[in-house]
Design a protein around this motif. Sequence first.
Motif, PDB file in Angstrom:
ATOM      1  N   LEU A  19       0.451  -1.920  -9.945  1.00 32.78           N
ATOM      2  CA  LEU A  19       0.647  -1.701  -8.518  1.00 32.78           C
ATOM      3  C   LEU A  19       1.120  -2.971  -7.835  1.00 32.78           C
ATOM      4  CD1 LEU A  19       0.248   0.384  -6.298  1.00 32.78           C
ATOM      5  CD2 LEU A  19      -2.002  -0.531  -5.938  1.00 32.78           C
ATOM      6  N   SER A  23       4.785  -3.604  -6.136  1.00 33.43           N
ATOM      7  CA  SER A  23       4.931  -3.812  -4.693  1.00 33.43           C
ATOM      8  C   SER A  23       5.658  -5.099  -4.394  1.00 33.43           C
ATOM      9  CB  SER A  23       3.562  -3.807  -4.025  1.00 33.43           C
ATOM     10  OG  SER A  23       2.734  -4.758  -4.631  1.00 33.43           O
ATOM     11  N   LYS A 109      15.432   5.679  -5.152  1.00 33.75           N
ATOM     12  CA  LYS A 109      14.059   6.112  -4.972  1.00 33.75           C
ATOM     13  C   LYS A 109      13.169   5.627  -6.088  1.00 33.75           C
ATOM     14  CE  LYS A 109      14.910   9.126  -1.669  1.00 33.75           C
ATOM     15  NZ  LYS A 109      15.140   8.436  -0.477  1.00 33.75           N
ATOM     16  N   SER A 112      10.129   3.368  -5.148  1.00 32.07           N
ATOM     17  CA  SER A 112       9.046   4.068  -4.456  1.00 32.07           C
ATOM     18  C   SER A 112       8.256   4.908  -5.446  1.00 32.07           C
ATOM     19  CB  SER A 112       9.597   5.013  -3.383  1.00 32.07           C
ATOM     20  OG  SER A 112      10.750   4.518  -2.843  1.00 32.07           O
ATOM     21  N   ARG A 115       5.914   2.737  -7.438  1.00 33.19           N
ATOM     22  CA  ARG A 115       4.735   2.273  -6.711  1.00 33.19           C
ATOM     23  C   ARG A 115       3.718   3.389  -6.562  1.00 33.19           C
ATOM     24  NH1 ARG A 115       8.343  -0.215  -2.042  1.00 33.19           N
ATOM     25  NH2 ARG A 115       8.893  -2.180  -3.021  1.00 33.19           N
ATOM     26  N   LEU A 116       4.237   4.557  -6.173  1.00 34.73           N
ATOM     27  CA  LEU A 116       3.311   5.662  -5.964  1.00 34.73           C
ATOM     28  C   LEU A 116       2.694   6.104  -7.270  1.00 34.73           C
ATOM     29  CD1 LEU A 116       5.446   7.458  -3.377  1.00 34.73           C
ATOM     30  CD2 LEU A 116       3.181   6.552  -3.009  1.00 34.73           C
ATOM     31  N   ALA A 119      -0.165   3.879  -8.014  1.00 32.10           N
ATOM     32  CA  ALA A 119      -1.318   4.238  -7.186  1.00 32.10           C
ATOM     33  C   ALA A 119      -1.984   5.499  -7.726  1.00 32.10           C
ATOM     34  CB  ALA A 119      -0.872   4.453  -5.740  1.00 32.10           C
ATOM     35  N   SER A 146      -0.953   9.965  -2.723  1.00 34.02           N
ATOM     36  CA  SER A 146       0.196   9.613  -3.570  1.00 34.02           C
ATOM     37  C   SER A 146       0.978  10.836  -3.985  1.00 34.02           C
ATOM     38  CB  SER A 146      -0.223   8.852  -4.818  1.00 34.02           C
ATOM     39  OG  SER A 146      -1.521   8.439  -4.755  1.00 34.02           O
TER      40      SER A 146
END
Lengths: 485, 162, 620
Positions: A19, A23, A109, A112, A115-116, A119, A146
């Motif tokens: 994570l 980020s 994308k 993103s 990252r998700l 999570a 998420s």
Amino acid sequence: MRALQYVSMLFVIIPLTALIVCSLIKRSRQNAAFYLLSAFAAAQVGLALYGLMLFNSLNISEYSFGFHITQAVADVFTLKPASLVMLLCIGLVSFTSLLVAYKTMPANKKLSYLRLLSALIIGMNGIVLVNDLFTMYLFIEIIGISSFVLISTTKTEEGLESAFIYLVMSSLASIMLLTGLAFIFMRTGSLKFEYLIAINNTSAEVSQNALTYLSYILVISGLLIKTGAVPFHSWLPDAHQSADTSVSVLLSGIVIKAAGVYCLMRVTDIFGNLYAIRLSLAILGVITIAVGAMFALHQNHFKRILAYSSVSQMGYMLLGISAGGILGFIGTMLHIFNHAVFKSTLFTNAAALHEEVHTLDIDKLGGLQKQMPITATTSLIAFLSTAGIPPLSGFWSKLLIIIALWKANFIGFAAAALVLSIFTAAYFLRLQMNVFWGQTPEHLQSIKEVKGTIRFAEIMLTIITIAVGLGFPFILLFLEASGII
Amino acid sequence: MEVIITICLGFMLVFAIVAVMNKSLLKSAIALALVSIFLGVILYLLTAKWAAVFEVSVCSGLVTVISISAISLTHEEKEQLQKKYMDKRRMAMLPYLLILCGFLLVFIVLTAKIQLPYDQLAEPSTETLSEALWDNRQADVWGQIIILLTGAFAVVTLFKEA
Amino acid sequence: MINALFDIISNNMLLIFILLPAFVGLIMLFIRKRFAIQLAVLLLSSIINLIAAYTLFASESFSYVIPFASFGLDIVLVSNELSSLFIMLVAAMFLFVCLYSAFYLKHKKQFSVFMLYMYISLAMLNGAILSDSLGIMLFFWEGLLCTLLGMLLINNTSKPKAAIKALVLSGTADLLLMLGIILTAYQAKTMLINEITPIKIQGFVPTLGFFCMLFGAIGKAGSMPFHSWIPEAANDATTPFLVSFPGALEKLAGFYLAVVVTTKLYDLRPHSTISNIVMTIGVLSLLFAVSMALIQKDMKRLLSYHAISQVGYMVLGIGSGLPIGIAGAVFHMLNNAVFKSCLYMCAGSIESQTSTTDLKKFSGVGKCMPITSICFTICGLAIAGVPPFCGFFSKELLFDAALESNIVFYIGALIGAFMTAVSFLKMGRAAFFGKLKLPEEKKISESEAGMLVPMIALSIICIIFGVFNTLPLDTLINKGLMFEKSFSGWPHSILLVVISLVVLCIAVLDHLYGSKKSGSALNAADHIHYAPVLKTIYSIAERGYFDLYNQMNALFNVFAKICVMFERAVSFTYDTIAVNAALLPGKVMRRYHNGSLGRYLFAALCGVVIIILIFIAVLV
């Protein structure tokens, strides 16, 4: 012991690192982040297997750990064999999802998504490691947020709509969960698992109270919404269909199971295996199998059929939980693993079809066996496994659940589950026939087989299905020898 | 004590209905802040000091500030909003009806002296904040950090232009 | 060293029966070029299998246990009289069938894949016959579904209809079997066949368990109502598949389980209601199938319908519950395996020469293919029940059993025998005797030696099992079933023999009359086909109304449509209320529909209500 301590801490630390890395990383280096996260997912699979072997050699049945800053801290995480199996599934499905997303996610994308995904992995790892109801709720919320955003990553109109439906139903689930938790807390004074198990066994005044029963109902309903059981399932088909295929793999493969089925299992244990709970789960389970299958028969979109199929298979897991006992437990865990594997295979096939043919409407597809032999064969094997035909792995989990049901005297439910397997075979046969068998229409003559990571994912998952099916006796022997069962 | 708590609950209900059903977004945000203030009062009366502090600061403070800045930045079109809701005249009375039900509920609870479902007030805890958070509920702290990060990513993903 | 190896083999002998064929099958997949090597591997493995099976049969019973888990799923393989008999029969048939298939598929590309499936089926069959635990047997039994599907899909994926039908019908039969096993294990409280004392069939659960298991077993063998995939397969599949599966192997497996069910698991009393029900089903299926066979004009389809009708005979025998009936059924099954495979082999040999088996397109090849026609004649006479071939003796035993139960069954069996004889006379004369007519003008000759050798061997066995019928009846079957009374030699009742011979003569006369009337041997049965009532029945049947698959299709289409209609009705009602009760969306979501969401939430709340109701029902 040291090894086990490191292994268990790694389960928390690895996704956290992922994570942080994701980020901080720049957009231009996102492929590196991809490889890193794939490596982490594969590492989680390996660590889970290693953990099972450590449990075997050390002959223990659970292990608690925590990150101590001061001395007077209790161990907040607990590692159990069931947790290790779930961690294995989480790692495997995340790995598959990454393999698929490499091809299907649009380039802007990807970051993103990564990252998700990290999570999400933290959330799922957390659920299987904690030993407190409120913390479990917290991690369920992480998963909810998420997955909600993951569904809407590609920002299509239907993606956003289905994400919103999911959000609202998820909020309903959270409301019911929190209210139930609040009532339990009021009655018993603590939400830790051991405390609740002890109090359920000793104090009849606490455990046989109308308010306590109400709290059980609320908690279970909230979790059933997350599982996608009927009649709480309405968000599931929309979410699976409109999301990008890599996200559908995640949703179907692990999210509805970690947040739903696994939590239901823990919660049923804690609530003392009440007959009322088991009966409700059994009844809802049979209804789920039937309704999911019947809806699947009328769908025309590849992923929607798979979504309703997931709903149907959740019914089997509910039946396994309701049967209780050691057989039900193993049957449910095995079905979680099997379903993760074969549903991921099928969604990977959907991704392959989307990549090559650019449509997922089964009316427009047909006769693709010659053009895409690997996709067709892996799809056939996955469907045979779902229908429960030996020597594939699906047979064992279905058999165990049915044996568990008759040992628990739920004979009618066992018979119903058996008869409804015909529907499972039916909608998958329809899918296979319309997409892969039959005559190839003109505009599809030049389709080629999909290459690269998607093909690798399909083949890997099929090998796992066949291997677990053939080698299941040895797996069970191993688990029994290590005292886990 | 119970009277105050019941009245606060009633006000919470009323302002929640206002927050959900009001035509103006600004007024809804302020109603949300008021809901959380009343909740904070209830929490304080039930001797959960830290919870009250967190509740008021996060919900009334932080969330209201963010909402109001977002609302004022987006320049919503008031006339279009009015027109849409004028069409649904038959449901115009619903919010007022619900608020009336809210007051009625409070009145009934007070007069019938219905026992609210809590047994007795716990003693105020003697732990320091760090002990309560990190020692007792360490996993929750980890969870909260992750949720904050996830929320941030979620907002970025959803609202970033392509 | 050799001793140690020998020890390992003899200790794990039963497991080797399962693993070795699977291993050989995998090897066969990789040998693609040299036919000689393939043939050598094939012959070697089949002969080893046969010898090993014979040693099992000749030795004492023993069992082999791999402890699995304490749930009754221990892998217990047992070699007792019955299972070793069947292993030996399977091994013998496998040898002949493989030899034939090897030469038939000699240079075609599906040879290796076909052999892979054959060997894996052998492994599964061995496993199913040897296993003592019902759960493990189910594993092997259902594994046959995969190979069935695979064999029907070889090179055939553009017309998968037969494969899908086979999968669905066999799958449903297996599902019934699973249900039956659960009910049986629930009553007997154990999964091991050896530990179960025969359960009396009284009451709902035992009856249901018995019927489920019996139908699951014979359904696999091709009895009604799970039969309709076999004629479809006759159109699409390759002939070697027909020779092995519907011809020999599935019958052996299915009837092994049927014998186990009626003798070891359940206590089937002769003359009881259950026995009558089973025998009725047997008679109905035999009559129905042989009537359908009468009107076919394609050799393979005709043979398939005959296969189904012969299964009806076996069900008749098993259903009687008398030792003479069971011995007769097993003997008939053995004979059937022999002559039915030989008949399919003859059809295949004609197909390899004329590339068709449609009787409208060719006729009279007897002079060009003498050996094939002799084998066909021998087997045709055997299946019709002419002495002194084997079929006569098994049919007499069955007639005896049927007569002892009820005269109605005997009359039904006689009519079946009549129709069998008529249809074989028709087929034999049309195909082999009479004027030569071919689809294209070319010289045809006898088939390859490799294909003829198994045919000749099987025909000789037909004769031997007839004339020296002590061999199969006493040494094999009686030992397997542990009966004391000997059924060999001429049948006891001369009256029955005379009646059978009279029926055969009537059949011949009818055939002559029919062929004179319609002008050719082929249409000799047309006067039965177009008789007043039968004509309508035939046309309904040909359109598939008696087809369980079509009925199942229609049935659950109806269910699914009802479900969708109901859902639509509810949603329409609540769409109006739900829109207003939904939450007001924020600015981003304002343009999206929210009507359906209210419906979803309402459904969720209904679910909570259901759970509350269940709780109240249980706790109050």
